[in-house]
Design an enzyme around this catalytic site. Structure first.
Site, PDB file in Angstrom:
ATOM      1  N   ASP A   1      -1.435  -1.001   5.950  1.00  0.00           N
ATOM      2  CA  ASP A   1      -1.622  -0.404   7.278  1.00  0.00           C
ATOM      3  C   ASP A   1      -3.060  -0.510   7.759  1.00  0.00           C
ATOM      4  O   ASP A   1      -3.376  -0.053   8.864  1.00  0.00           O
ATOM      5  CB  ASP A   1      -1.198   1.069   7.267  1.00  0.00           C
ATOM      6  CG  ASP A   1      -2.170   1.944   6.476  1.00  0.00           C
ATOM      7  OD1 ASP A   1      -2.481   1.583   5.320  1.00  0.00           O
ATOM      8  OD2 ASP A   1      -2.609   2.976   7.007  1.00  0.00           O
TER       9      ASP A   1
ATOM     10  N   ASP B   1       0.851  -1.175   0.000  1.00  0.00           N
ATOM     11  CA  ASP B   1       0.000   0.000   0.000  1.00  0.00           C
ATOM     12  C   ASP B   1       0.899   1.241   0.000  1.00  0.00           C
ATOM     13  O   ASP B   1       2.089   1.165   0.326  1.00  0.00           O
ATOM     14  CB  ASP B   1      -0.897  -0.027   1.241  1.00  0.00           C
ATOM     15  CG  ASP B   1      -1.936   1.083   1.229  1.00  0.00           C
ATOM     16  OD1 ASP B   1      -2.427   1.429   0.154  1.00  0.00           O
ATOM     17  OD2 ASP B   1      -2.243   1.605   2.315  1.00  0.00           O
TER      18      ASP B   1
ATOM     19  N   LYS C   1      -9.564  -2.390  -3.273  1.00  0.00           N
ATOM     20  CA  LYS C   1      -9.513  -2.985  -1.939  1.00  0.00           C
ATOM     21  C   LYS C   1     -10.763  -2.616  -1.144  1.00  0.00           C
ATOM     22  O   LYS C   1     -11.214  -1.471  -1.248  1.00  0.00           O
ATOM     23  CB  LYS C   1      -8.275  -2.486  -1.185  1.00  0.00           C
ATOM     24  CG  LYS C   1      -6.956  -2.847  -1.834  1.00  0.00           C
ATOM     25  CD  LYS C   1      -5.779  -2.301  -1.031  1.00  0.00           C
ATOM     26  CE  LYS C   1      -5.721  -0.791  -1.055  1.00  0.00           C
ATOM     27  NZ  LYS C   1      -4.577  -0.236  -0.302  1.00  0.00           N
TER      28      LYS C   1
ATOM     29  N   ASP D   1      -0.257   5.023   1.000  1.00  0.00           N
ATOM     30  CA  ASP D   1      -0.498   5.916   2.139  1.00  0.00           C
ATOM     31  C   ASP D   1      -0.507   5.127   3.441  1.00  0.00           C
ATOM     32  O   ASP D   1      -1.219   4.129   3.570  1.00  0.00           O
ATOM     33  CB  ASP D   1      -1.826   6.650   1.964  1.00  0.00           C
ATOM     34  CG  ASP D   1      -1.801   7.608   0.791  1.00  0.00           C
ATOM     35  OD1 ASP D   1      -0.859   8.414   0.712  1.00  0.00           O
ATOM     36  OD2 ASP D   1      -2.707   7.544  -0.056  1.00  0.00           O
TER      37      ASP D   1
END
Length: 260
Positions: free
Chosen positions: A210, A14, A185, A16
Site C-alpha cells: 500500500d 504487506d 523495506k 498493515d
C-alpha cells in the site's frame, strides 16, 4: 530484450494497509489468504515491524479473523537475522529491540552482549531507553558495525505517531557519524530473503503493498511484479507523483483474489 513474466506462483504481501487496518481485517483479506492456501501457492506476509515474533503476529491476525500460519510471516527482524547470519555466522550483537528481534537473532546462533560486539542492531521498541542509546553510541564509536531493522521514523499509535527505528538510529548517527545498514523495506534485500525462504523465482512472484515509497519501489528493485492497493497509505491521485509505477493499481486486496 524484455524478459517475459510467468503466471504468478508465489506471493509476497504487506500486512498493515493491505490485509489489516487498525486491527480489523480489510474486506477480501480472508478470501485472499484462503485462495492462496487452496491453490497451494507459496506466500509470505511481510512487515517492517520487528517488535513481534511470527507467532505473536499470527495470533494478532487470528484475532482480526485472518488465519495466517506463523511460518508464512516474514518480519524485518527475521530478515535482519538472516542477513547477519550470512555476513558473519554465529557472531555477537548488542541489541536494542523487543522479543521479535532478540528471538530471531538467538535462533540463528547469535550471542547478545554489550561487551565488544560485532554489531549494534537496533529495531523497533515500545519505548526507547536513553541509557541503551548511549551504550549503542559508545559501542559504534568503538568499532561495532551498525545495523537497523528498518528506516521507519514513526509508528502509529492511538494517541498519534511515536518515534520508531529510524528516529532512534538517527540519534546514534548524529552522535557517531556512522550510518546504519537498513535491512527492511524499502531495501529489496528483505524481499530477496523472503523469496529465498519460499524458494520463489523473481519472474513468477508478485508483491502487494500500500506504500509506493517502500513496498512498490522495493518490489520493482527486486524485479517483481507489483500491485499497489489503495486501502492503506497511498491515494490514487498520489501515484502519478512518483517516477516509478506499479504493475497494477487496485482498490483493495478483494480485487486480487481472482488473480491468484
Amino acid at each position: 530484450m524484455k524478459t517475459e513474466r510467468k503466471p504468478p506462483e508465489c506471493w509476497l504481501t504487506d500486512m498493515d494497509g493491505v490485509l489489516v487496518k487498525e486491527g480489523m481485517a480489510i474486506p477480501g483479506a480472508a478470501e485472499f489468504i484462503a485462495r492462496l492456501i487452496e491453490k497451494q501457492r507459496r506466500f509470505l506476509v511481510l512487515t517492517n515491524n520487528s517488535i513481534f515474533t511470527p507467532r505473536d503476529l499470527a495470533a494478532r491476525l487470528a484475532r482480526s479473523g485472518l488465519d495466517v500460519p506463523e511460518e508464512s510471516i516474514w518480519t524485518s527482524a527475521l530478515a535482519t537475522a538472516d542477513f547477519l547470519n550470512q555476513q558473519q555466522p554465529r557472531g555477537t550483537a548488542y541489541v536494542i529491540g523487543e522479543a521479535g528481534l532478540t528471538t530471531a537473532l538467538h535462533d540463528v546462533g547469535y550471542t547478545l552482549t554489550d561487551v565488544n560486539p560485532d554489531y549494534v542492531v537496533i529495531g523497533e521498541l515500545r519505548s526507547y531507553s536513553f541509557e541503551a542509546i548511549t551504550k549503542a553510541i559508545r559501542l559504534v564509536s568503538a568499532g561495532a558495525r551498525f545495523i537497523a531493522t528498518n528506516p521507519d521514523v514513526t509508528s502509529p499509535s492511538p494517541e498519534g505517531p511515536i518515534p520508531a527505528t529510524g528516529s532512534a538510529a538517527a540519534m546514534i548517527t548524529a552522535a557517531t557519524g556512522a550510518k546504519p545498514y537498513f535491512v527492511g523495506k524499502p531495501n529489496p534485500m528483505m524481499f530477496r530473503s523472503a523469496m529465498n525462504r519460499i524458494e520463489a523465482h523473481v519472474l513468477s512472484t508478485v508483491m502487494i503493498g500500500d506504500r509506493m515509497e517502500t513496498d512498490v519501489v522495493a518490489g520493482i528493485e527486486a524485479g517483481l511484479e507489483t500491485i499497489l492497493v489503495l486501502s492503506g497509505s497511498t491515494a490514487k491521485d498520489e501515484v502519478a507523483r512518483y517516477p516509478y509505477r506499479p504493475s497494477r493499481v487496485l482498490d483493495s486486496i478483494a480485487d486480487v483474489v481472482d488473480l491468484v
